[in-house]
Enzyme design. Structure first.
Site: not given
Length: 266
Positions: A72, A141, A143, A148
């Site tokens: 990314d 979380d 991801h 996400e």
């Protein structure tokens, strides 16, 4: 799925680096048939990059015939910004090994057309057939890359809006100021990741314990995108002891016994 339960984060880096080196050397890459390696950024893989650099300097591995694709990149910050993922990769890894510049593939967060850039990246990956090994980290979380919670598990490389939790977590790299953290990023998709021949995810620290629980003991769930690893035929999670705090004792015991031969020298 394999789970490699280790005691300390430093051991996670050492094990992951040794695994990458073995995969590259067993593959015997050439210029015509390179080994294709997917790479992440962030704090977790730093120990792995350090160990890989040491193994390279010791003559244990060459990256001359290795092609890399990063996961990314932020949208809108200059490529030479100290917190761009391009800068991160060159500072912490590429500048210290014998990889060829033309074999480094990074998303361009300043492309004129982001959709065209995402398609270019997908097409470039496909031109090599598949990624042989994709190393990744995971967010608190769950991801993976910038996929996400609630990301499609069949998603491809695209633009993603970063959650406030992710921006708060990443603000530590921007002088603690969330307003400096970009709101958007380009990221490979979950589907892109699952196309890889092998996926290795590094999980360290108690703050990642719920994500590890979701990945190993939970159901496949788009709210925990790391759980998609359960769908992959060759996935491995390498973790330290604090990250296992939410796992059942019998789960950790099972994998510790299963992987005993692979972790005994650490």
């Amino acid at each position: 799925m394999r789970l490699i339960p280790l005691n300390q984060a430093a051991q996670v880096g050492k094990w992951a680096a040794a695994h990458i080196v073995k995969r590259i050397n067993d593959f015997k890459p050439t210029a015509e048939r390179p080994f294709v390696l997917g790479l992440p950024t962030g704090g977790t893989p730093l120990a792995t990059y350090k160990a890989l650099i040491e193994l390279h300097k010791a003559g244990e591995v060459s990256f001359k015939n290795v092609v890399t694709f990063n996961m990314d990149e932020y949208i809108g910050i200059p490529a030479d910004h100290p917190e761009s993922y391009r800068t991160f990769m060159y500072t912490n890894f590429f500048n210290h090994i014998d990889i060829q510049e033309e074999n480094i593939n990074l998303l361009d967060g300043n492309a004129e057309n982001n959709e065209v850039e995402c398609k270019r990246y997908e097409d470039k990956i496909k031109s090599y057939g598949k990624i042989n090994l994709f190393m990744g980290g995971v967010g608190n979380d769950g991801h993976i890359a910038f996929n996400e919670p609630a990301s499609s598990l069949s998603s491809r490389t695209r633009i993603k809006t970063l959650t406030e939790d992710t921006r708060i977590a990443n603000s530590r790299f921007f002088d603690g100021d969330i307003n400096q953290v970009p709101k958007y990023a380009l990221t490979i998709g979950v589907g892109t990741l699952l196309d890889s021949e092998e996926i290795m995810v590094l999980v360290t620290g108690h703050n990642k314990a719920l994500a590890l629980e979701a990945a190993v003991e939970g159901s496949v769930n788009h709210l925990w995108t790391v759980s998609a690893l359960q769908l992959h035929p060759k996935s491995v999670i390498v973790c330290d002891e604090p990250a296992t705090q939410e796992l059942k004792v019998k789960t950790v015991k099972y994998f510790s016994e299963l992987e005993a031969e692979n972790i005994k020298d650490l």
